[in-house]
Design a protein around this motif. Structure first.
Motif, PDB file in Angstrom:
ATOM      1  N   GLN A  39       0.837  -1.193   0.000  1.00  0.00           N
ATOM      2  CA  GLN A  39       0.000   0.000   0.000  1.00  0.00           C
ATOM      3  C   GLN A  39       0.868   1.238   0.000  1.00  0.00           C
ATOM      4  O   GLN A  39       1.641   1.454   0.947  1.00  0.00           O
ATOM      5  N   GLU A  44      -4.956   2.385  -2.617  1.00  0.00           N
ATOM      6  CA  GLU A  44      -5.521   1.202  -1.999  1.00  0.00           C
ATOM      7  C   GLU A  44      -4.460   0.112  -1.869  1.00  0.00           C
ATOM      8  O   GLU A  44      -3.470   0.078  -2.597  1.00  0.00           O
ATOM      9  N   GLU A  46      -2.831  -3.237  -2.586  1.00  0.00           N
ATOM     10  CA  GLU A  46      -2.878  -4.021  -3.813  1.00  0.00           C
ATOM     11  C   GLU A  46      -2.115  -5.327  -3.671  1.00  0.00           C
ATOM     12  O   GLU A  46      -1.107  -5.407  -2.954  1.00  0.00           O
ATOM     13  N   PHE A  47      -2.607  -6.315  -4.388  1.00  0.00           N
ATOM     14  CA  PHE A  47      -1.986  -7.630  -4.393  1.00  0.00           C
ATOM     15  C   PHE A  47      -0.618  -7.567  -5.050  1.00  0.00           C
ATOM     16  O   PHE A  47      -0.424  -6.875  -6.055  1.00  0.00           O
ATOM     17  N   ARG A  61       1.516  -9.983  -9.512  1.00  0.00           N
ATOM     18  CA  ARG A  61       0.958  -8.900 -10.298  1.00  0.00           C
ATOM     19  C   ARG A  61       1.920  -8.633 -11.439  1.00  0.00           C
ATOM     20  O   ARG A  61       3.129  -8.863 -11.327  1.00  0.00           O
ATOM     21  N   GLN A 110      -8.845 -15.432  -7.553  1.00  0.00           N
ATOM     22  CA  GLN A 110      -9.821 -14.348  -7.675  1.00  0.00           C
ATOM     23  C   GLN A 110     -10.192 -13.790  -6.311  1.00  0.00           C
ATOM     24  O   GLN A 110     -10.372 -12.583  -6.141  1.00  0.00           O
ATOM     25  N   ILE A 111     -10.293 -14.701  -5.332  1.00  0.00           N
ATOM     26  CA  ILE A 111     -10.684 -14.279  -3.988  1.00  0.00           C
ATOM     27  C   ILE A 111      -9.505 -13.646  -3.270  1.00  0.00           C
ATOM     28  O   ILE A 111      -9.614 -12.557  -2.689  1.00  0.00           O
ATOM     29  N   LYS A 113      -6.806 -12.181  -4.257  1.00  0.00           N
ATOM     30  CA  LYS A 113      -6.296 -10.918  -4.758  1.00  0.00           C
ATOM     31  C   LYS A 113      -7.129  -9.714  -4.313  1.00  0.00           C
ATOM     32  O   LYS A 113      -6.703  -8.575  -4.453  1.00  0.00           O
ATOM     33  N   ASP A 114      -8.295  -9.972  -3.754  1.00  0.00           N
ATOM     34  CA  ASP A 114      -9.134  -8.919  -3.188  1.00  0.00           C
ATOM     35  C   ASP A 114      -8.772  -8.781  -1.711  1.00  0.00           C
ATOM     36  O   ASP A 114      -9.109  -9.650  -0.899  1.00  0.00           O
ATOM     37  N   ALA A 115      -8.116  -7.673  -1.349  1.00  0.00           N
ATOM     38  CA  ALA A 115      -7.638  -7.497   0.020  1.00  0.00           C
ATOM     39  C   ALA A 115      -8.773  -7.563   1.044  1.00  0.00           C
ATOM     40  O   ALA A 115      -8.542  -7.905   2.211  1.00  0.00           O
ATOM     41  N   ARG A 116      -9.986  -7.261   0.613  1.00  0.00           N
ATOM     42  CA  ARG A 116     -11.105  -7.261   1.561  1.00  0.00           C
ATOM     43  C   ARG A 116     -11.437  -8.662   2.061  1.00  0.00           C
ATOM     44  O   ARG A 116     -12.116  -8.811   3.082  1.00  0.00           O
ATOM     45  N   THR A 117     -10.939  -9.699   1.375  1.00  0.00           N
ATOM     46  CA  THR A 117     -11.249 -11.070   1.786  1.00  0.00           C
ATOM     47  C   THR A 117     -10.231 -11.639   2.766  1.00  0.00           C
ATOM     48  O   THR A 117     -10.456 -12.697   3.341  1.00  0.00           O
TER      49      THR A 117
END
Length: 131
Positions: A39, A44, A46-47, A61, A110-111, A113-117
C-alpha cells in the motif's frame, strides 16, 4: 493468538534488492496460502504475490513479474519475498497475508487478490526505493 510478523524492509536505491520475511506464530499456517500486498500513500492496498500451500504454484501482479519471487518454508512457518531490480514505484508498506486455501487455484486467486477477503495480516514493513 495467531500473528504474522514482517521484517526486511528498508531504504534502497533503484536497482537494488531486498528480501522480506513473514514469520507466523501462534498457529501453523501450513494449510494456508500465503502472500504479499502493498500500500502506497493515498492508494488502496494491492496484491503483489501469492504462493499455494505446497509452494508449487505462485502468482504475481504483472508489474513485479520477473523481478519478485515468493517462496515459503513450512517447517519454519515463514514466507519470503525476494525483490530484485527495485523501482521507485515499488515504494510502499508491504503486508504479508494468509488465507485458508480452497476452491481450486483459479477461483482461489480471484478471492485472494481482493484485500477485503483477507483475515490474517501482518503489521507491515516499509520499503522505500529512491531514484
Amino acid at each position: 493468538q495467531a500473528q504474522l510478523v514482517e521484517s526486511g524492509g528498508g531504504l534502497v536505491q533503484a536497482g537494488d534488492s531486498l528480501r522480506l520475511s513473514c514469520a507466523a506464530s501462534g498457529r501453523t499456517f501450513s494449510r494456508y496460502a500465503r502472500g504479499w500486498f502493498r500500500q502506497a500513500p493515498g492508494k488502496e492496498r494491492e496484491f503483489v504475490a501469492v504462493i499455494d500451500v505446497s509452494g508449487e504454484s505462485t502468482h504475481y501482479r504483472d508489474s513485479v513479474k520477473g523481478r519478485f519471487t515468493i517462496s515459503r518454508d513450512n517447517a519454519e512457518n515463514t514466507v519470503y519475498l525476494q525483490m530484485n531490480n527495485l523501482k521507485p514505484e515499488d515504494t510502499a508498506v508491504y503486508y504479508c497475508a494468509a488465507s485458508m486455501y480452497g476452491n481450486g487455484w483459479s477461483k482461489f486467486l480471484q478471492i485472494f487478490k481482493d484485500a477485503r477477503t483477507i483475515r490474517n495480516w501482518g503489521q507491515g514493513t516499509q520499503v522505500t526505493v529512491s531514484a
